[in-house]
Design a protein around this motif. Structure first.
Motif, PDB file in Angstrom:
ATOM      1  N   PRO A 194      -9.281   5.192 -10.640  1.00 45.15           N
ATOM      2  CA  PRO A 194      -8.833   3.594 -10.754  1.00 45.15           C
ATOM      3  C   PRO A 194      -9.110   2.872  -9.637  1.00 45.15           C
ATOM      4  N   HIS A 195     -10.001   3.568  -8.511  1.00 41.63           N
ATOM      5  CA  HIS A 195     -10.019   1.975  -6.932  1.00 41.63           C
ATOM      6  C   HIS A 195     -11.733   1.213  -8.170  1.00 41.63           C
ATOM      7  N   GLU A 196     -12.800   2.094  -9.355  1.00 41.47           N
ATOM      8  CA  GLU A 196     -13.648   1.564  -9.206  1.00 41.47           C
ATOM      9  C   GLU A 196     -13.466   0.788 -10.647  1.00 41.47           C
ATOM     10  N   ASN A 237      -8.498  11.601  -1.754  1.00 33.67           N
ATOM     11  CA  ASN A 237      -7.194  10.952  -0.231  1.00 33.67           C
ATOM     12  C   ASN A 237      -6.198  10.089  -1.257  1.00 33.67           C
ATOM     13  N   PHE A 238      -6.700   9.446  -1.850  1.00 30.83           N
ATOM     14  CA  PHE A 238      -5.741   8.295  -2.936  1.00 30.83           C
ATOM     15  C   PHE A 238      -4.414   9.529  -3.942  1.00 30.83           C
ATOM     16  N   PHE A 239      -4.888  10.769  -3.989  1.00 31.55           N
ATOM     17  CA  PHE A 239      -3.725  12.180  -5.060  1.00 31.55           C
ATOM     18  C   PHE A 239      -3.597  13.021  -3.556  1.00 31.55           C
ATOM     19  N   ARG A 240      -2.298  12.976  -3.284  1.00 31.56           N
ATOM     20  CA  ARG A 240      -2.160  13.918  -2.123  1.00 31.56           C
ATOM     21  C   ARG A 240      -0.807  14.824  -3.393  1.00 31.56           C
ATOM     22  N   LYS A 241       0.397  14.323  -2.845  1.00 31.40           N
ATOM     23  CA  LYS A 241       1.408  15.282  -3.845  1.00 31.40           C
ATOM     24  C   LYS A 241       2.000  14.680  -4.496  1.00 31.40           C
ATOM     25  N   GLY A 242       1.872  13.113  -4.674  1.00 36.57           N
ATOM     26  CA  GLY A 242       2.642  12.444  -5.699  1.00 36.57           C
ATOM     27  C   GLY A 242       4.186  12.712  -6.219  1.00 36.57           C
ATOM     28  N   LYS A 243       5.226  13.017  -5.174  1.00 40.11           N
ATOM     29  CA  LYS A 243       6.152  13.824  -5.448  1.00 40.11           C
ATOM     30  C   LYS A 243       6.700  12.595  -4.968  1.00 40.11           C
ATOM     31  N   VAL A 256       5.261   7.922   4.687  1.00 37.60           N
ATOM     32  CA  VAL A 256       4.410   9.758   4.914  1.00 37.60           C
ATOM     33  C   VAL A 256       3.486   9.286   4.312  1.00 37.60           C
ATOM     34  N   SER A 257       3.047   8.829   2.539  1.00 35.17           N
ATOM     35  CA  SER A 257       2.506   8.748   1.959  1.00 35.17           C
ATOM     36  C   SER A 257       1.247   7.610   3.095  1.00 35.17           C
ATOM     37  N   ALA A 258       1.601   6.809   3.613  1.00 34.76           N
ATOM     38  CA  ALA A 258       0.696   5.804   4.356  1.00 34.76           C
ATOM     39  C   ALA A 258      -0.015   6.408   5.569  1.00 34.76           C
ATOM     40  N   LYS A 301       9.840   1.086 -10.214  1.00 31.72           N
ATOM     41  CA  LYS A 301       9.857   1.510  -8.619  1.00 31.72           C
ATOM     42  C   LYS A 301       9.314   2.596  -9.188  1.00 31.72           C
ATOM     43  N   TYR A 302       7.904   3.142  -7.971  1.00 36.35           N
ATOM     44  CA  TYR A 302       8.170   4.402  -8.309  1.00 36.35           C
ATOM     45  C   TYR A 302       8.668   5.769  -8.624  1.00 36.35           C
ATOM     46  N   GLU A 303       9.181   5.778  -8.111  1.00 38.88           N
ATOM     47  CA  GLU A 303      10.668   6.286  -8.883  1.00 38.88           C
ATOM     48  C   GLU A 303      11.697   6.735 -10.294  1.00 38.88           C
ATOM     49  N   PRO A 313       0.926  -1.399  -0.209  1.00 37.75           N
ATOM     50  CA  PRO A 313       0.109   0.097   0.045  1.00 37.75           C
ATOM     51  C   PRO A 313       0.865   1.203   0.202  1.00 37.75           C
ATOM     52  N   LYS A 314       0.540   2.654  -0.518  1.00 36.93           N
ATOM     53  CA  LYS A 314       1.398   3.335  -1.158  1.00 36.93           C
ATOM     54  C   LYS A 314       2.395   3.846  -1.391  1.00 36.93           C
ATOM     55  N   SER A 315       2.256   3.238  -2.835  1.00 36.66           N
ATOM     56  CA  SER A 315       3.407   3.035  -3.097  1.00 36.66           C
ATOM     57  C   SER A 315       3.298   2.855  -4.746  1.00 36.66           C
ATOM     58  N   GLY A 316       2.101   3.518  -5.116  1.00 41.00           N
ATOM     59  CA  GLY A 316       1.910   3.588  -6.413  1.00 41.00           C
ATOM     60  C   GLY A 316       0.372   3.296  -7.175  1.00 41.00           C
ATOM     61  N   THR A 317      -0.456   1.563  -6.060  1.00 44.35           N
ATOM     62  CA  THR A 317      -1.095   1.129  -6.675  1.00 44.35           C
ATOM     63  C   THR A 317      -2.405   2.202  -7.669  1.00 44.35           C
ATOM     64  N   THR A 318      -2.281   2.632  -6.981  1.00 43.29           N
ATOM     65  CA  THR A 318      -3.869   3.733  -7.924  1.00 43.29           C
ATOM     66  C   THR A 318      -2.977   4.197  -9.621  1.00 43.29           C
ATOM     67  N   TRP A 319      -1.540   4.759  -9.169  1.00 45.31           N
ATOM     68  CA  TRP A 319      -1.527   5.294 -10.388  1.00 45.31           C
ATOM     69  C   TRP A 319      -0.576   3.832 -11.148  1.00 45.31           C
ATOM     70  N   LEU A 375      -2.337  10.473 -19.405  1.00 46.62           N
ATOM     71  CA  LEU A 375      -4.051  10.294 -19.215  1.00 46.62           C
ATOM     72  C   LEU A 375      -3.635   9.967 -17.593  1.00 46.62           C
ATOM     73  N   CYS A 376      -2.662   9.305 -17.522  1.00 46.90           N
ATOM     74  CA  CYS A 376      -2.956   8.605 -16.297  1.00 46.90           C
ATOM     75  C   CYS A 376      -2.047   9.764 -15.257  1.00 46.90           C
ATOM     76  N   ARG A 377      -1.382  11.284 -15.921  1.00 49.50           N
ATOM     77  CA  ARG A 377      -0.344  11.929 -15.191  1.00 49.50           C
ATOM     78  C   ARG A 377      -0.859  11.899 -13.790  1.00 49.50           C
ATOM     79  N   CYS A 403       6.939  -1.196  -6.371  1.00 42.50           N
ATOM     80  CA  CYS A 403       7.493  -0.560  -5.489  1.00 42.50           C
ATOM     81  C   CYS A 403       7.996   1.216  -5.115  1.00 42.50           C
ATOM     82  N   ARG A 404       8.018   1.185  -4.316  1.00 44.69           N
ATOM     83  CA  ARG A 404       8.458   2.778  -3.578  1.00 44.69           C
ATOM     84  C   ARG A 404       9.574   2.915  -2.500  1.00 44.69           C
ATOM     85  N   ASN A 405      10.435   4.075  -2.431  1.00 39.93           N
ATOM     86  CA  ASN A 405      10.981   3.457  -1.908  1.00 39.93           C
ATOM     87  C   ASN A 405      10.759   4.366  -0.301  1.00 39.93           C
TER      88      ASN A 405
HETATM   89  P1  PAP Z   1      -3.590   2.858  -2.113  1.00 37.69           P
HETATM   90  O1  PAP Z   1      -2.069   1.378  -1.985  1.00 37.69           O
HETATM   91  O2  PAP Z   1      -3.518   3.035  -0.866  1.00 37.69           O
HETATM   92  O3  PAP Z   1      -3.962   2.830  -3.420  1.00 37.69           O
HETATM   93  P2  PAP Z   1      -1.515   4.168  -3.707  1.00 37.69           P
HETATM   94  O4  PAP Z   1      -2.247   4.974  -4.768  1.00 37.69           O
HETATM   95  O5  PAP Z   1      -0.268   2.979  -3.978  1.00 37.69           O
HETATM   96  O6  PAP Z   1      -2.087   3.874  -2.018  1.00 37.69           O
HETATM   97  O7  PAP Z   1      -0.068   5.748  -3.470  1.00 37.69           O
HETATM   98  C1  PAP Z   1      -0.885   6.636  -3.178  1.00 37.69           C
HETATM   99  C2  PAP Z   1       0.231   7.649  -3.460  1.00 37.69           C
HETATM  100  O8  PAP Z   1       0.290   8.061  -4.840  1.00 37.69           O
HETATM  101  C3  PAP Z   1      -0.172   8.914  -3.165  1.00 37.69           C
HETATM  102  O9  PAP Z   1       1.323   9.724  -2.579  1.00 37.69           O
HETATM  103  P3  PAP Z   1       1.797  10.226  -2.242  1.00 37.69           P
HETATM  104  O10 PAP Z   1       1.087  10.776  -0.553  1.00 37.69           O
HETATM  105  O11 PAP Z   1       2.731  11.222  -1.756  1.00 37.69           O
HETATM  106  O12 PAP Z   1       1.770  12.336  -2.594  1.00 37.69           O
HETATM  107  C4  PAP Z   1      -0.756   9.715  -4.149  1.00 37.69           C
HETATM  108  O13 PAP Z   1      -0.380  11.548  -4.728  1.00 37.69           O
HETATM  109  C5  PAP Z   1       0.095   8.861  -5.050  1.00 37.69           C
HETATM  110  N1  PAP Z   1      -0.204   8.833  -6.721  1.00 37.69           N
HETATM  111  C6  PAP Z   1      -1.367   8.979  -6.972  1.00 37.69           C
HETATM  112  N2  PAP Z   1      -1.535   9.364  -8.414  1.00 37.69           N
HETATM  113  C7  PAP Z   1      -0.569   9.117  -8.672  1.00 37.69           C
HETATM  114  C8  PAP Z   1      -0.720   9.987  -9.924  1.00 37.69           C
HETATM  115  N3  PAP Z   1      -1.042   9.162 -10.649  1.00 37.69           N
HETATM  116  N4  PAP Z   1       1.070   9.629 -10.640  1.00 37.69           N
HETATM  117  C9  PAP Z   1       1.889   9.701  -9.197  1.00 37.69           C
HETATM  118  N5  PAP Z   1       1.641   9.871  -7.778  1.00 37.69           N
HETATM  119  C10 PAP Z   1      -0.263   9.145  -7.403  1.00 37.69           C
END
Ligand code: PAP
Length: 326
Positions: A100-102, A285-291, A163-165, A221-223, A67-73, A260-262, A155-157
């Protein structure tokens, strides 16, 4: 008949109660140590049903992640690739009107309820089926590991993942299950206690499998995706062996997929600004900073030292390493 009998349900409940437990970051408070991973109780039944009743098809595609490694992306990118023939238009794409989760379900979540109906709808899904999982590799249903279906893992660092979690779980905490402080949560994370963790065994399970069976598991890797999306999305397309061009320029199609997925694009979509998933998590909440590297704003020097040491200790010799800054 797939439906669990009352006797089975009672046995599973007793099993859950007999497992070691500890307070996790997430909803529901406690996590239970099952098959060497910390299982959130809300999906315990779903995990068992997934393992016992899911039948993989050779052309299934799974996206897997801690979780929180970039699943949604990854769900979004893979959905566009796998369904390019069905949804070739980037202007009228399902991702513009659905989160995407739907579009991509986790069997371990959906199989927690209405097992028979869910099994039927899974078997009736249009092919190739695209599904997701947070389960560690050794806990996947045998039919997934033994069939020819493919798995893309992200996976993600571990700094940014934490922090994301923490940010995510703090937002969905409740009065009955208040959030841990950053320091308390960090201690849990350092001990591997987070849903589906420990994070190190989660990533190493898929990492090792991707080395042994590169045609089965693609490890991302997310990075890397952030830094060279074109290169890595091309790898995904090749791995999945999906035709994405019909006389079109494949680089142009890949750029459209990435666009489209940016992060900024998805975060700005009306469908991702309001509403909830699973009746509990707000889509926004699935889109916070994405950095990459936001962790620097949270960690004390002693925390940096502690987590760096754990990463070194747990991953040493594996060949797996991370970029911590953009
Ligand atoms: P999940 O495992 O609960 O589905 P997941 O999508 O893995 O969560 O993680 C969310 C992180 O991916 C968030 O990171 P942040 O808290 O550091 O910001 C979220 O912003 C980021 N994220 C979601 N969508 C994208 C995307 N399209 N591109 C890059 N990062 C994204």
């Amino acid at each position: 008949m797939a439906m669990a009998s009352d006797k089975q349900a009672n046995e599973e409940n007793e099993l859950l109660l007999s497992l070691p437990k500890d307070r996790g970051l997430g909803r529901g408070g406690y996590l239970h140590l099952f098959q060497d991973f910390w299982c959130p109780p809300f999906c315990f039944q779903g995990v068992i049903n997934f393992q016992n009743h899911f039948l993989a098809k050779d052309n299934d595609v799974f996206v897997a992640s801690f979780p929180k490694s970039g699943t949604t992306w990854l769900k979004a990118l893979t959905f566009v690739i796998v369904n390019h023939q069905r949804f070739p238009s980037f202007e009228h794409h399902p991702l513009l009107s659905s989160n995407p989760h739907e579009l991509v379900s986790f069997p371990e979540f959906i199989l927690s309820h209405n097992l028979d109906d869910q099994i039927i709808s899974l078997s009736n899904m249009s092919e190739p089926r695209l599904l997701a999982t947070h389960l560690p590799f050794p806990s996947l249903p045998e039919s997934i590991t033994k069939s020819n279906c493919k798995i893309i893992y992200i996976c993600r660092n571990p700094f940014d993942t934490f922090v994301s979690a923490w940010e995510f779980f703090t937002k969905i905490s409740s009065v009955s299950s208040p959030a841990l402080t950053f320091e308390e949560a960090f201690e849990k994370y350092c001990n591997g206690i987070m849903g589906f963790g420990p994070w190190w065994s989660h990533m190493l399970g898929y990492w090792n499998e991707s080395i042994t069976r590169p045609n089965k598991v693609l490890f991302l890797k997310y990075e890397d995706l952030k830094e060279d999306a074109v290169f890595h999305v091309k790898r995904m397309v090749e791995f999945l062996d999906t035709p994405i061009t019909q006389g079109e320029d494949s680089t142009a199609v890949i750029e459209n997929i990435i666009n489209l997925c940016r992060f900024e694009k998805m975060k700005d979509l009306e469908v991702n600004k309001s509403g909830v998933i699973d009746n509990i998590v707000e889509k926004k909440n699935f889109f916070r900073k994405g950095k990459i590297g936001d962790w620097i704003n949270y960690f004390s020097p002693s925390m940096i030292e502690k987590l760096s040491k754990i990463i070194e200790e747990k991953l040493s010799g594996s060949g797996l390493s991370f970029k911590l800054h953009s």
